[in-house]
Design an enzyme around this catalytic site. Sequence first.
Site, PDB file in Angstrom:
ATOM      1  N   CYS A  22     -18.343 -33.601  25.814  1.00 52.79           N
ATOM      2  CA  CYS A  22     -18.514 -33.020  24.762  1.00 52.79           C
ATOM      3  C   CYS A  22     -17.482 -33.132  23.622  1.00 52.79           C
ATOM      4  O   CYS A  22     -17.789 -33.122  22.298  1.00 52.79           O
ATOM      5  CB  CYS A  22     -19.172 -31.665  24.603  1.00 52.79           C
ATOM      6  SG  CYS A  22     -21.009 -31.878  25.330  1.00 52.79           S
ATOM      7  N   ASN A 143     -20.141 -41.070  23.670  1.00 54.39           N
ATOM      8  CA  ASN A 143     -20.140 -40.220  24.866  1.00 54.39           C
ATOM      9  C   ASN A 143     -21.676 -39.695  24.813  1.00 54.39           C
ATOM     10  O   ASN A 143     -21.855 -38.632  23.901  1.00 54.39           O
ATOM     11  CB  ASN A 143     -19.199 -39.080  25.167  1.00 54.39           C
ATOM     12  CG  ASN A 143     -19.702 -38.113  26.061  1.00 54.39           C
ATOM     13  OD1 ASN A 143     -19.730 -38.337  27.294  1.00 54.39           O
ATOM     14  ND2 ASN A 143     -20.235 -37.039  25.592  1.00 54.39           N
ATOM     15  N   GLU A 144     -22.655 -39.789  25.683  1.00 55.42           N
ATOM     16  CA  GLU A 144     -24.004 -39.214  25.461  1.00 55.42           C
ATOM     17  C   GLU A 144     -24.748 -39.376  24.083  1.00 55.42           C
ATOM     18  O   GLU A 144     -24.927 -38.053  23.508  1.00 55.42           O
ATOM     19  CB  GLU A 144     -23.946 -37.765  26.098  1.00 55.42           C
ATOM     20  CG  GLU A 144     -23.716 -37.987  27.520  1.00 55.42           C
ATOM     21  CD  GLU A 144     -23.771 -36.585  28.017  1.00 55.42           C
ATOM     22  OE1 GLU A 144     -24.257 -35.619  27.493  1.00 55.42           O
ATOM     23  OE2 GLU A 144     -23.486 -36.403  29.307  1.00 55.42           O
TER      24      GLU A 144
END
Length: 210
Positions: A22, A143-144
């Site tokens: 995150c 990322n994600e």
Amino acid sequence: RSDLAQMIYDLHPRFVRFPGGCVVEAGSIETAYDWKLTVGPVEQRSERWGPWNYRRTQGMGLLEYFQFCEDLGAEPLYVGFAGQTCIFREREHVPMEDMGWVRDNFLDVIEYANGAADSKFGALRAKAGRTNPFNLKLVEIGNENQGPEFQKRYEFIHSALKTKHPDLTYFADLSWTSRESMRDSKFDIEDQHYYNSPRWFATRFEEYDQ
């Protein structure tokens, strides 16, 4: 924390994915990870407000990550901000017409890692005492991330990277987006993050055998 470093070393990792999860996309465009703020003298690095509501001092910067990977004998896998902030917060998107700096941060980090000592960003590395390149081979775009907004931004970045650095290996994080939605996108390796119980993992012991 040499004890933590030794513990990681003793695991004999083959690669290290950094700077993390995150922290890459953060909770806002303004606080998304920017590797250029993490190099140079430690006391001059700009702190960053993180998605978990505390400040990152950038004491473990890009150079230190590369050095740590080298000490571990592990391949560095760099993960960069792809223009979409954390999907679990109030997600924001860098407008496509403003995506140039996002793309350039990827191109520039590759030059920092692999460029000659007299190149613009290779010289920045050399100034920190590292003249030889780190030979970065693995790059992950985002990322994600999720949705058609991510796909457009992923393809914009990937196209530029593949054109200039065709020999690198590119990752796409499909943890929260389907293969179907990315069917027209090109990547070399699919990254998946699983948030499940120990039993779930145990029953998938052979997941990657084929």
